[in-house]
Enzyme design. Structure first.
Site, PDB file in Angstrom:
ATOM      1  N   HIS A 234       1.039  -0.596  -0.337  1.00 14.88           N
ATOM      2  CA  HIS A 234      -0.192   0.011   0.319  1.00 14.88           C
ATOM      3  C   HIS A 234       0.682   1.097  -0.070  1.00 14.88           C
ATOM      4  O   HIS A 234       1.415   1.561   0.959  1.00 14.88           O
ATOM      5  CB  HIS A 234      -0.842   0.110   1.558  1.00 14.88           C
TER       6      HIS A 234
ATOM      7  N   HIS B  97       1.876   5.343  -1.906  1.00 12.19           N
ATOM      8  CA  HIS B  97       1.286   6.698  -2.867  1.00 12.19           C
ATOM      9  C   HIS B  97       2.106   7.285  -2.985  1.00 12.19           C
ATOM     10  O   HIS B  97       3.094   7.726  -2.450  1.00 12.19           O
ATOM     11  CB  HIS B  97       0.330   7.407  -1.553  1.00 12.19           C
TER      12      HIS B  97
ATOM     13  N   LYS C  23      -9.318  -0.599  -5.251  1.00  6.32           N
ATOM     14  CA  LYS C  23      -9.476   0.320  -4.054  1.00  6.32           C
ATOM     15  C   LYS C  23     -10.667   0.989  -4.452  1.00  6.32           C
ATOM     16  O   LYS C  23     -11.428   1.757  -4.828  1.00  6.32           O
ATOM     17  CB  LYS C  23      -8.605   1.191  -3.767  1.00  6.32           C
TER      18      LYS C  23
ATOM     19  N   HIS D 243     -10.139   1.460   1.903  1.00  5.49           N
ATOM     20  CA  HIS D 243     -10.718   2.473   2.838  1.00  5.49           C
ATOM     21  C   HIS D 243     -11.414   2.024   4.128  1.00  5.49           C
ATOM     22  O   HIS D 243     -12.197   2.382   3.666  1.00  5.49           O
ATOM     23  CB  HIS D 243      -9.899   3.527   2.098  1.00  5.49           C
TER      24      HIS D 243
ATOM     25  N   HIS E 277      -4.267  -0.490   5.624  1.00  3.72           N
ATOM     26  CA  HIS E 277      -4.283   0.479   6.947  1.00  3.72           C
ATOM     27  C   HIS E 277      -4.857  -0.002   8.379  1.00  3.72           C
ATOM     28  O   HIS E 277      -5.685   0.756   8.846  1.00  3.72           O
ATOM     29  CB  HIS E 277      -3.950   1.409   6.413  1.00  3.72           C
TER      30      HIS E 277
ATOM     31  N   ASP F  29       1.308   3.135   3.410  1.00  5.56           N
ATOM     32  CA  ASP F  29       0.773   4.143   3.077  1.00  5.56           C
ATOM     33  C   ASP F  29       1.352   4.856   3.136  1.00  5.56           C
ATOM     34  O   ASP F  29       0.927   6.280   3.732  1.00  5.56           O
ATOM     35  CB  ASP F  29      -0.614   4.307   4.156  1.00  5.56           C
TER      36      ASP F  29
HETATM   37  O1  DOR Z   1      -3.522  10.147   5.118  1.00  2.00           O
HETATM   38  C1  DOR Z   1      -3.933   9.703   4.346  1.00  2.00           C
HETATM   39  N1  DOR Z   1      -3.153  10.030   3.461  1.00  2.00           N
HETATM   40  N2  DOR Z   1      -4.809   8.490   4.428  1.00  2.00           N
HETATM   41  C2  DOR Z   1      -5.407   8.342   2.507  1.00  2.00           C
HETATM   42  O2  DOR Z   1      -6.463   7.347   3.096  1.00  2.00           O
HETATM   43  C3  DOR Z   1      -4.726   8.696   1.546  1.00  2.00           C
HETATM   44  C4  DOR Z   1      -3.886   9.077   2.126  1.00  2.00           C
HETATM   45  C5  DOR Z   1      -3.327  10.379   1.131  1.00  2.00           C
HETATM   46  O3  DOR Z   1      -3.274  10.441  -0.552  1.00  2.00           O
HETATM   47  O4  DOR Z   1      -2.701  11.599   0.798  1.00  2.00           O
HETATM   48 ZN    ZN Z   2      -3.414   5.121   1.764  1.00  2.00          ZN
END
Ligand code: DOR
Ligand code: ZN
Length: 348
Positions: A13, A15, A99, A136, A174, A247
């Protein structure tokens, strides 16, 4: 123990963003992990297989020379996702899941799902073709306390979905609460969960220690110590359903240090080292390999990696900031000691 060699891990997971931000953060992940599931919540969300293919190419194009890293893609579910798009995703060799962002739950979730029943056709297709649902898990209604959103999601959304689609593979992403851990434990092997370093290492007091700490704000928000203990027990246990998903979610410093700061903790610069600290705290460092390198591939039906990385006990400090395109990025544990580091000369 002063060193630990483990099979090369994967991040289930992550980003990565896009453009200059992608170029700034990708090397941190590629240094540690062989593969990562790349979240689709770009400003313009990755809702189709074609968009996922194009994003994947941009990621591959942003890799440092010589880096071996495989992005695993996931589709952003919307009320309009069709069964055909799901089957097309399954037939591709690079999309591993889809997702579910409840609309309004988090960063770039405005195009997310407005009512779970709207995606039943997509879920039906996912169940029958074996595409993993990543969730999520937070309800969004304003009358639900922010600290109860995950627990309420279990009863209101997850249980009905799992009962309606019993063969669907689900990753509760998460997880942050004892209730979520107990829920996963109570279900069959096709329900798993990822755990982040910050939720294993910190409870919600950390967000308010000596003043408000925007760089520790993420969603789902940190919870109580009683929850953290349950997460640590689950991660370090022998249960194959709990595995690594950082995450790591970079936002520019000015977007976090803001009257309305963004949610997300950037941890990719030190991910495996942070997990090592958590596992060591629990006296379970030898279990790190299963959590980081074996159970994730097993859940997704992929082979574990063949190379290794080696961690050595040697303190270091992440810098106060990294460059992030034209902006700055404040990493988790900026300027503070981290007990373990990767010995790059022993990466194979
Ligand atoms: O804290 C977070 N940031 N939780 C999420 O679900 C998305 C993520 C983000 O893309 O910044
Ligand atoms: Zn995330």
């Amino acid at each position: 123990m002063t060193s630990l060699t483990l099979r090369r891990p994967d991040d289930w997971h992550l980003h990565l963003r896009d453009g200059d931000s992608l170029r700034a953060v990708l090397p941190f992940t590629a240094r540690q992990f062989a593969r990562a599931v790349v979240m689709p919540n770009l400003k313009s969300p990755v809702t189709t297989v074609d968009a996922a293919a194009a994003y994947r190419e941009r990621i591959l194009g942003a890799l440092p020379a010589g880096a071996a890293f495989e992005p695993l893609m996931t589709l952003y579910l919307t009320d309009a996702t069709s069964g055909d798009e799901i089957r097309k995703a399954k037939a591709s060799d690079f999309v591993v899941g889809a997702k579910l962002y409840p609309a309004g739950a988090t960063t770039n979730s405005d195009s997310g799902v407005t009512a779970i029943s709207r995606i039943y056709p997509a879920l039906e297709a996912m169940e029958s073709c074996g595409l993993v649902l990543q969730v999520h898990g937070e309800v969004t209604s304003p009358d639900v306390d922010v600290f109860d959103r995950e627990t309420r999601f279990i009863d209101e959304v997850l249980v009905p979905v799992i009962e309606r689609f019993p063969r669907l593979k689900v990753v509760f992403e998460h997880v942050t609460t004892r209730a979520a851990v107990e829920f996963v434990r109570s279900r069959r092997e096709n329900v798993g969960a990822t755990l982040t370093p910050q939720h294993l290492l910190l409870n919600r007091n950390a967000m308010f220690q000596g003043g408000i700490r925007p760089h520790l704000y993420c969603l789902p928000v940190l919870k109580r110590e009683h929850d953290r203990q349950a997460l640590l027990e689950a991660a370090t246990s022998d249960d194959p359903r709990f595995f690594l998903g950082t995450d790591s979610a970079p936002h520019a410093r000015h977007a976090k240090e803001n009257a309305c700061g963004c949610a997300g903790v950037f941890s990719a610069h030190a991910a495996i080292e942070l997990y090592a600290e958590a596992f060591e705290q629990a006296g379970r460092l030898p279990q790190l390999e299963a959590f980081a390198s074996l159970r994730g591939p097993d859940f997704y039906g992929l082979k574990p990696n063949t190379g290794t990385i080696t961690l050595v006990r040697d303190q270091w400090q992440p810098p106060a900031v990294y460059r992030f395109g034209d902006a700055e990025l404040v990493p988790f544990r900026a300027g503070e000691a981290i007990a373990w580091r990767i010995d790059d000369s022993r990466t194979s």
